[in-house]
Design a protein around this motif. Structure first.
Motif, short mmCIF file in Angstrom:
data_model
loop_
_atom_site.label_atom_id
_atom_site.label_comp_id
_atom_site.label_asym_id
_atom_site.label_seq_id
_atom_site.Cartn_x
_atom_site.Cartn_y
_atom_site.Cartn_z
N GLN A 45 10.13 -1.21 2.21
CA GLN A 45 9.27 -1.74 1.16
C GLN A 45 9.98 -2.82 0.35
N ARG A 177 -6.81 4.17 7.35
CA ARG A 177 -5.95 4.87 6.39
C ARG A 177 -6.83 5.51 5.33
N ARG A 179 -7.58 7.51 1.56
CA ARG A 179 -7.27 7.17 0.17
C ARG A 179 -5.84 7.56 -0.17
N SER A 180 -5.17 6.73 -0.96
CA SER A 180 -3.82 7.04 -1.39
C SER A 180 -3.84 8.31 -2.24
N LEU A 181 -2.92 9.23 -1.91
CA LEU A 181 -2.81 10.53 -2.59
C LEU A 181 -4.10 11.33 -2.51
#
Length: 202
Positions: A45, A177, A179-181
């Motif tokens: 990252q 992908r 949803r984040s978290l």
């Protein structure tokens, strides 16, 4: 500090010492610490989330790209999945949106034109064209599209590449992908990653 100095001079010298101390702390020590931690724990990252193919960096999973035919005035290349529109042409130095509001006649006209163009390009009715296919992201660099837009392009990509549509659809499904978290944002597909996988498929 010598006590014989005038109070104003002593105050300024104290301020200068504090400036030097905090310059070292916040301008040298802290950036080095953060950079060291980032490189040790989050190197991928910290280096810009590069995407590699055959040992060579070909892009970033954080930045969208245009997939167009060769030539100055050429349009989108039908053998690739297409990203959403970009006000800056996916130039990292030109990040930003058009700043046109939802009631802008210019934006409304552009959206109608884009919808007609996408529908004709993908061979689908305009009712199937999702919103992100005709609207740019705030940064103009977003690499993600909605699963709906990715699936809408499957038939066109499969037809041009002479691949079974079901195989291309499975490829898209494998790149969705969540949803984040589990609750942030929306499901998405990274077009750069998807097209790299498509290139490996044939």
């Amino acid at each position: 500090m010598p006590s014989h100095l005038p109070p104003a001079v002593r105050t300024h010298l104290t301020a200068l010492r504090m400036l030097l101390v905090f310059t070292v702390i916040t301008g040298i020590a802290y950036p080095l610490l953060v950079t060291g931690v980032a490189q040790a724990a989050f190197r991928h990252q910290a280096d810009g989330s590069p995407v590699e193919r055959d040992g060579r960096v070909v892009g970033s999973s954080l930045l969208g790209e245009d997939f167009t035919l060769p030539g100055k005035d050429a349009g989108p290349d039908p053998k690739w999945f297409q990203p959403r529109p970009s006000a800056g042409g996916y130039d990292p130095t030109a990040s930003g949106a058009s700043n046109l509001g939802p009631n802008s006649p210019v934006l409304i006209k552009a959206i109608k034109q884009r919808k007609a163009a996408v529908a004709a390009f993908d061979g689908v009715p305009e009712s199937r064209v999702p919103a992100d296919a005709v609207t740019a992201s705030g940064s103009g660099l977003d690499p993600d599209i909605s699963p709906a837009y990715a699936y809408e392009q499957v038939d066109r990509v499969a037809r041009v590449r002479h691949l079974p549509a079901a195989e291309v659809q499975r490829l898209v499904a494998g790149h969705v992908r969540s949803r984040s978290l589990g609750f942030l944002g929306e499901p998405r597909v990274d077009v750069v990653d998807l097209n790299l996988a498509l290139a490996r498929l044939g």
